[in-house]
Scaffold this active site. Structure first.
Site, PDB file in Angstrom:
ATOM      1  N   SER A 125       5.349   0.397   4.922  1.00  0.00           N
ATOM      2  CA  SER A 125       5.173   0.717   3.449  1.00  0.00           C
ATOM      3  C   SER A 125       4.217   0.065   2.712  1.00  0.00           C
ATOM      4  CB  SER A 125       6.336   1.487   2.787  1.00  0.00           C
ATOM      5  OG  SER A 125       7.070   2.178   3.513  1.00  0.00           O
ATOM      6  N   HIS A 189       6.429  -1.365  -2.352  1.00  0.00           N
ATOM      7  CA  HIS A 189       5.230  -0.485  -2.445  1.00  0.00           C
ATOM      8  C   HIS A 189       4.533  -1.168  -3.631  1.00  0.00           C
ATOM      9  CE1 HIS A 189       8.389   2.940  -1.512  1.00  0.00           C
ATOM     10  NE2 HIS A 189       7.976   2.213  -0.402  1.00  0.00           N
TER      11      HIS A 189
END
Length: 225
Positions: A125, A189
């Protein structure tokens, strides 16, 4: 019909097809490790996870290729293909691998510094968000039509990326069935995206060689540096 039309074009107008292989190798590695970990249950794969209490140096890299569940993997692979393909087409195979590794490692490093010591981080991610940031930056131009297009499509893309974040990278708490409880690692993220922005900025500071080819690089002149 297309091929017939192309035959009538002068040779200099034909654009050679770019070979895009790097993103498929990245996807295959992620898939292969998932199969080995979750289907064949190869115990050594878990040594590739990033254990925050006492991490090995290589785990900051290898953890970006491991995933907790099929939902976690599939959402990441979807966006890896989209953004990774853009980066590879624009900047090449080496730039794709460098971007994936640096943004993934950067996201894992920040997660390790911030998250509790009992956390375990896995997943692509951070690299996904890094490739997303890079793919946007290398595509943006000062053309008002491109800016309008980015504004219209940007909110949809960001929404879908955030949906993928719900199956994302940080693992904390007790283990269940050999795997830790999954929670969302928004730190990975954000840090992955920031590393991508910094990477593009650093590359933009490198002086470009003199343009001896004339119009072949004209399309690059209006990109944000």
């Amino acid at each position: 019909m297309t091929r017939q039309l192309e035959l009538g074009k002068p040779e200099e107008r034909r654009k050679p097809e770019k070979r895009v292989n790097g993103i498929f190798w990245i996807i295959l590695i992620n898939l292969g490790l998932f199969v080995a970990d979750h289907i064949f249950q190869v115990r050594s794969i878990k040594s590739l996870y990033l254990y925050h209490n006492w991490p090995a140096w290589y785990q900051f890299v290898t953890a970006t290729f491991c995933h907790a569940s099929w939902e976690h993997l599939s959402s990441n692979l979807f966006f890896l293909y989209i953004f990774g393909k853009i980066v590879e087409e624009e900047e090449g195979n080496f730039a794709l691998w460098l971007s994936y590794i640096l943004t993934g490692v950067g996201a894992n490093l920040v997660s390790w510094l911030v998250l509790p010591r009992n956390a375990v981080s896995i997943g692509a991610s951070g690299a996904v968000f890094g490739l997303f940031a890079i793919s946007v930056l290398v595509k943006i131009t000062w053309d008002w039509r491109k800016i309008l297009e980015a504004l219209i499509l940007g909110q949809f893309v960001i929404e879908k990326v955030m949906e993928a974040a719900q199956a994302s990278a940080a693992m904390t708490g007790p283990f269940r069935g050999g795997y830790p409880v999954q929670t969302v690692n928004h730190i990975a993220h954000l840090s992955g995206a920031l590393v991508g922005v910094v990477l593009v900025w650093l590359v933009s500071r490198i002086p470009s060689p003199p343009d001896h080819e004339g119009p072949t690089l004209q399309g690059k002149s209006d990109k944000i540096r």
